[in-house]
Design a protein around this motif. Structure first.
Motif, PDB file in Angstrom:
ATOM      1  N   THR A  73       0.843  -1.196   0.000  1.00 55.30           N
ATOM      2  CA  THR A  73       0.000   0.000   0.000  1.00 55.30           C
ATOM      3  C   THR A  73       0.876   1.242   0.000  1.00 55.30           C
ATOM      4  N   HIS A  74       0.891   1.922  -1.121  1.00 54.83           N
ATOM      5  CA  HIS A  74       1.733   3.119  -1.262  1.00 54.83           C
ATOM      6  C   HIS A  74       1.325   4.214  -0.288  1.00 54.83           C
ATOM      7  N   SER A  75       0.031   4.358  -0.051  1.00 58.56           N
ATOM      8  CA  SER A  75      -0.438   5.421   0.851  1.00 58.56           C
ATOM      9  C   SER A  75      -0.076   5.138   2.317  1.00 58.56           C
ATOM     10  N   ALA A  76       0.414   3.927   2.599  1.00 59.74           N
ATOM     11  CA  ALA A  76       0.877   3.579   3.948  1.00 59.74           C
ATOM     12  C   ALA A  76       2.403   3.489   3.964  1.00 59.74           C
ATOM     13  N   GLY A  77       3.036   4.230   3.066  1.00 61.55           N
ATOM     14  CA  GLY A  77       4.495   4.238   3.016  1.00 61.55           C
ATOM     15  C   GLY A  77       5.098   2.974   2.446  1.00 61.55           C
ATOM     16  N   GLY A  78       4.340   2.260   1.630  1.00 61.83           N
ATOM     17  CA  GLY A  78       4.839   1.027   1.029  1.00 61.83           C
ATOM     18  C   GLY A  78       4.730  -0.184   1.941  1.00 61.83           C
ATOM     19  N   ALA A  79       3.990  -0.057   3.032  1.00 56.77           N
ATOM     20  CA  ALA A  79       3.801  -1.168   3.972  1.00 56.77           C
ATOM     21  C   ALA A  79       2.671  -2.079   3.501  1.00 56.77           C
ATOM     22  N   VAL A  80       2.583  -3.239   4.115  1.00 58.08           N
ATOM     23  CA  VAL A  80       1.480  -4.167   3.863  1.00 58.08           C
ATOM     24  C   VAL A  80       0.338  -3.800   4.804  1.00 58.08           C
ATOM     25  N   THR A  81      -0.871  -3.736   4.232  1.00 55.03           N
ATOM     26  CA  THR A  81      -2.065  -3.391   4.997  1.00 55.03           C
ATOM     27  C   THR A  81      -3.164  -4.415   4.707  1.00 55.03           C
ATOM     28  N   ASP A  82      -4.293  -4.233   5.388  1.00 61.30           N
ATOM     29  CA  ASP A  82      -5.433  -5.110   5.124  1.00 61.30           C
ATOM     30  C   ASP A  82      -5.922  -4.986   3.682  1.00 61.30           C
ATOM     31  N   LYS A  83      -5.684  -3.849   3.038  1.00 61.02           N
ATOM     32  CA  LYS A  83      -6.074  -3.713   1.625  1.00 61.02           C
ATOM     33  C   LYS A  83      -5.318  -4.716   0.763  1.00 61.02           C
ATOM     34  N   ASP A  84      -4.056  -4.944   1.075  1.00 59.19           N
ATOM     35  CA  ASP A  84      -3.248  -5.900   0.322  1.00 59.19           C
ATOM     36  C   ASP A  84      -3.731  -7.325   0.560  1.00 59.19           C
ATOM     37  N   VAL A  85      -4.065  -7.609   1.799  1.00 61.57           N
ATOM     38  CA  VAL A  85      -4.559  -8.942   2.153  1.00 61.57           C
ATOM     39  C   VAL A  85      -5.890  -9.204   1.449  1.00 61.57           C
ATOM     40  N   GLU A  86      -6.760  -8.213   1.393  1.00 66.77           N
ATOM     41  CA  GLU A  86      -8.047  -8.371   0.714  1.00 66.77           C
ATOM     42  C   GLU A  86      -7.846  -8.631  -0.777  1.00 66.77           C
ATOM     43  N   LEU A  87      -6.935  -7.907  -1.407  1.00 65.87           N
ATOM     44  CA  LEU A  87      -6.656  -8.146  -2.823  1.00 65.87           C
ATOM     45  C   LEU A  87      -6.111  -9.554  -3.017  1.00 65.87           C
ATOM     46  N   ALA A  88      -5.177  -9.970  -2.181  1.00 64.90           N
ATOM     47  CA  ALA A  88      -4.621 -11.322  -2.290  1.00 64.90           C
ATOM     48  C   ALA A  88      -5.716 -12.375  -2.130  1.00 64.90           C
ATOM     49  N   ARG A  89      -6.605 -12.177  -1.173  1.00 62.27           N
ATOM     50  CA  ARG A  89      -7.701 -13.131  -0.960  1.00 62.27           C
ATOM     51  C   ARG A  89      -8.612 -13.213  -2.178  1.00 62.27           C
ATOM     52  N   ARG A  90      -8.930 -12.066  -2.740  1.00 56.40           N
ATOM     53  CA  ARG A  90      -9.808 -12.048  -3.927  1.00 56.40           C
ATOM     54  C   ARG A  90      -9.133 -12.748  -5.108  1.00 56.40           C
ATOM     55  N   VAL A  91      -7.838 -12.524  -5.295  1.00 56.93           N
ATOM     56  CA  VAL A  91      -7.116 -13.196  -6.380  1.00 56.93           C
ATOM     57  C   VAL A  91      -7.064 -14.691  -6.124  1.00 56.93           C
ATOM     58  N   GLU A  92      -6.806 -15.070  -4.893  1.00 57.28           N
ATOM     59  CA  GLU A  92      -6.759 -16.491  -4.539  1.00 57.28           C
ATOM     60  C   GLU A  92      -8.109 -17.154  -4.813  1.00 57.28           C
ATOM     61  N   ASP A  93      -9.197 -16.444  -4.583  1.00 58.24           N
ATOM     62  CA  ASP A  93     -10.534 -16.979  -4.833  1.00 58.24           C
ATOM     63  C   ASP A  93     -10.814 -17.172  -6.327  1.00 58.24           C
ATOM     64  N   LEU A  94     -10.287 -16.285  -7.165  1.00 64.53           N
ATOM     65  CA  LEU A  94     -10.591 -16.382  -8.593  1.00 64.53           C
ATOM     66  C   LEU A  94      -9.632 -17.290  -9.352  1.00 64.53           C
ATOM     67  N   ALA A  95      -8.460 -17.529  -8.819  1.00 63.37           N
ATOM     68  CA  ALA A  95      -7.423 -18.296  -9.524  1.00 63.37           C
ATOM     69  C   ALA A  95      -7.870 -19.691  -9.959  1.00 63.37           C
ATOM     70  N   PRO A  96      -8.546 -20.473  -9.112  1.00 62.45           N
ATOM     71  CA  PRO A  96      -8.945 -21.819  -9.549  1.00 62.45           C
ATOM     72  C   PRO A  96      -9.850 -21.816 -10.777  1.00 62.45           C
ATOM     73  N   GLY A  97     -10.655 -20.800 -10.929  1.00 59.22           N
ATOM     74  CA  GLY A  97     -11.525 -20.694 -12.097  1.00 59.22           C
ATOM     75  C   GLY A  97     -10.763 -20.543 -13.400  1.00 59.22           C
ATOM     76  N   HIS A  98      -9.510 -20.167 -13.301  1.00 57.45           N
ATOM     77  CA  HIS A  98      -8.648 -20.038 -14.483  1.00 57.45           C
ATOM     78  C   HIS A  98      -7.693 -21.224 -14.612  1.00 57.45           C
ATOM     79  N   GLY A  99      -7.821 -22.180 -13.710  1.00 53.53           N
ATOM     80  CA  GLY A  99      -6.941 -23.345 -13.731  1.00 53.53           C
ATOM     81  C   GLY A  99      -5.554 -23.031 -13.198  1.00 53.53           C
ATOM     82  N   ALA A 100      -5.437 -21.942 -12.459  1.00 54.71           N
ATOM     83  CA  ALA A 100      -4.126 -21.521 -11.932  1.00 54.71           C
ATOM     84  C   ALA A 100      -3.749 -22.340 -10.701  1.00 54.71           C
ATOM     85  N   HIS A 101      -2.483 -22.630 -10.603  1.00 56.40           N
ATOM     86  CA  HIS A 101      -1.971 -23.309  -9.400  1.00 56.40           C
ATOM     87  C   HIS A 101      -0.579 -22.803  -9.100  1.00 56.40           C
TER      88      HIS A 101
END
Length: 101
Positions: A73-101
């Motif tokens: 999160t750039h607005s947090a000085g480049g730190a990891v925030t809950d916004k990053d975790v939410e994006l990762a979770r959403r990507v993890e949820d959609l990945a199987p639908g694309h056959g990603a592993h």
């Protein structure tokens, strides 16, 4: 509204629920392998759509049959925030639908 950086312990706790994701150079990262370049491209488009919905964007890299993300999160000085975790979770949820592993 500013978002608070997560502590290393908080990051580790959240990563426990995100298989394949890790903390690398202060960013959450993950690479996926897909069946083809076309499948990888389709996943990139889907991830971009989610990023727009969240108004939070990662460094997103398309390889021949791979998709890699790095997020902080750039607005947090480049730190990891809950916004990053939410994006990762959403990507993890959609990945199987694309056959990603």
């Amino acid at each position: 509204m500013p978002v608070a950086p997560l502590s290393r312990q908080e990051i580790d706790e959240r990563l426990a629920g995100l298989p394949g994701w890790s903390l690398d150079a202060g960013r959450l990262t993950r690479s996926y392998r897909l069946a083809s370049h076309f499948a990888a491209t389709a996943m990139v488009v889907h991830v971009a759509q989610v990023q727009e919905e969240l108004d939070h964007h990662s460094d997103l890299t398309l390889g021949y049959n791979t998709v890699s993300l790095a997020v902080q999160t750039h607005s947090a000085g480049g730190a990891v925030t809950d916004k990053d975790v939410e994006l990762a979770r959403r990507v993890e949820d959609l990945a199987p639908g694309h056959g990603a592993h």
